[in-house]
Design a protein around this motif. Structure first.
Motif, mmCIF file in Angstrom:
data_model
loop_
_atom_site.group_PDB
_atom_site.id
_atom_site.type_symbol
_atom_site.label_atom_id
_atom_site.label_comp_id
_atom_site.label_asym_id
_atom_site.label_seq_id
_atom_site.Cartn_x
_atom_site.Cartn_y
_atom_site.Cartn_z
ATOM 1 N N HIS A 287 34.172 49.530 -28.923
ATOM 2 C CA HIS A 287 32.877 49.106 -28.361
ATOM 3 C C HIS A 287 32.839 47.580 -28.162
ATOM 4 N N ALA B 201 24.254 49.043 -31.688
ATOM 5 C CA ALA B 201 22.997 48.651 -31.028
ATOM 6 C C ALA B 201 21.973 48.246 -32.091
ATOM 7 N N TYR C 130 33.183 53.663 -20.536
ATOM 8 C CA TYR C 130 32.193 52.723 -21.098
ATOM 9 C C TYR C 130 30.794 53.341 -21.055
ATOM 10 N N GLU C 131 30.443 53.945 -19.916
ATOM 11 C CA GLU C 131 29.095 54.538 -19.801
ATOM 12 C C GLU C 131 28.924 55.655 -20.816
ATOM 13 N N LEU D 15 28.348 54.276 -24.318
ATOM 14 C CA LEU D 15 26.980 53.756 -24.490
ATOM 15 C C LEU D 15 25.993 54.880 -24.762
ATOM 16 N N LYS D 16 26.378 56.109 -24.408
ATOM 17 C CA LYS D 16 25.511 57.263 -24.716
ATOM 18 C C LYS D 16 26.000 57.986 -25.978
#
Ligand code: NAP
Ligand code: ZN
Ligand code: ZN
Length: 351
Positions: free
Chosen positions: A42, A249, A329-330, A333-334
């Motif tokens: 990440h 996050a 990457y997308e 992020l989920k």
């Protein structure tokens, strides 16, 4: 100069795309490595998108590198052509400050100048470039040996995710008789669950994803706690010796402080873009500590790899071609990866 090909970002807002760039020629103590696999951390996303505000472009991420020695400089004594080797987050350090002398190069007084990407190659005075690439040149003192019994693609994530959890687990004494919690089942978190379990600790996973409960148990957690469920959290009040937070996050840490015993420690390894608000009272009330930890030194990284060789521990990887990196990457992020993407670098040649 060595001309290399790879994938990188030209700016914080652009997708990664093919590029060519220079690396230094193989010097006296250098090893040239033909990269076979590179894990997707990440941190690669934080870096490519300049979320930590120090990225220089073009940015080539990748610091979970496994490959074969292609050539060696005349002074190299530790590795031979053809051997399988690894490179993690560091390719250099000052080597003279107290931290370097203790084998804690990750805390070098010079700062992050020796990072695999995001540092500076002092020989050619250019920003260092990571492992989303066909080859890399690294001083032999920063090259690791990959145990032969481990699948090389699944071993690549040990070079960052593995050591980032191994080091605090060791430093804060995870082992038999200790209750250890890992927050977040991503690349780092799933290594934390495997390693804490292998060290003999009672291992718990905190997750926001109900869909990961069964997997966490398969990976070695004897307890899985849905961190947004207050009743489940309350059942474990004041019971943990150590909690390691791997979340990428911003999120509320305060509910976890209350789960620590008196004098126990919560360690932050996740590195979110924005500062985290903290309620200090749960720390004061039980003399609890809130700490941080960054990767691990070269000696400890080799110790971790040997521990993984002995216990047959690797990452659970989903293999991708380099052309799929932006989509990967997308999905990360989920929180949609089980549990580490790994790039098969043969795909770079196919491009
Ligand atoms: P990852 O694979 O994306 O995993 C992060 C996990 O955090 C997710 O799987 C998810 O787990 C949880 N999560 C994500 N968003 C969340 C939110 N909003 N609230 C609560 N939980 C959330 O990332 P990674 O590669 O493991 O890296 C994690 C972090 O560590 C990154 O910030 C990275 O830069 C940092 N890092 C630090 C070091 C170091 O040396 N300290 C080294 C490497 C990486 P669940 O679905 O289980 O909730
Ligand atoms: Zn990393
Ligand atoms: Zn140093």
């Amino acid at each position: 100069m060595l001309i290399c090909t790879g994938y990188g970002a030209a700016s914080p807002t652009e997708a990664l795309a093919p590029l060519t760039f220079n690396r230094r020629d193989v010097g006296q103590n250098d090893i040239e490595i033909e990269i076979e696999y590179c894990g997707v951390c990440h941190s690669d996303i934080h870096f490519a998108r300049d979320e930590w505000h120090f990225t220089q472009y073009p940015a080539v991420p990748g610091h979970e590198i496994v490959g074969r020695v292609k050539s060696v400089g005349p002074g190299v004594t530790k590795y031979k052509v053809g051997e399988r080797v690894g490179v993690g987050c560091m390719v250099n350090s000052c080597r003279t400050c107290p931290s370097c002398q203790e084998g804690l190069e990750q805390y070098c007084a010079e700062g992050l100048t020796g990072q695999t990407y995001g540092g500076t190659d002092k020989v050619i005075n250019e920003p260092s470039k990571g492992g989303y690439s066909d080859k890399i040149v690294v001083d032999e003192n920063f090259v690791l040996r990959i145990p032969e019994n481990l699948d090389p693609a699944a071993a690549a994530p040990l070079l960052c995710a593995g050591i980032t959890l191994y080091s605090p687990l060791r430093h804060w004494g995870a082992g038999p008789g200790k209750k250890v919690g890992i927050i977040g089942l991503g690349g780092l978190g799933h290594m934390g669950v495997k390693l804490a379990h292998a060290m003999g600790a009672e291992t718990a996973l905190f997750t926001t994803s109900a869909s990961k409960v069964a997997d966490a148990k398969r990976l070695g957690a004897s307890l899985v706690i849905l961190s947004k469920d207050e009743a489940q959290m309350a059942e474990h009040a004041e019971s943990f010796d150590l909690i390691i937070d791997t979340v990428s996050a911003s999120h509320d840490l305060s509910p976890f402080f209350g789960l620590l015993k008196r004098d126990a420690t919560m360690v932050q390894v996740g590195a979110p873009e924005h500062p985290l608000p903290i309620s200090v009272f749960p720390l004061l009330m039980r003399r609890r500590s809130f700490a941080g930890s960054m990767i691990g030194g070269i000696k400890e990284t080799q110790e971790m790899l040997d521990f993984c060789g002995k216990h047959n521990i690797t990452a659970d990887v989903e293999m991708i071609n380099i052309q799929q990196i932006n989509e990967a990457y997308e999905r990360m992020l989920k929180s949609d990866v089980k549990y580490r993407f790994c790039i098969d670098m043969k795909s770079l040649k196919a491009a």
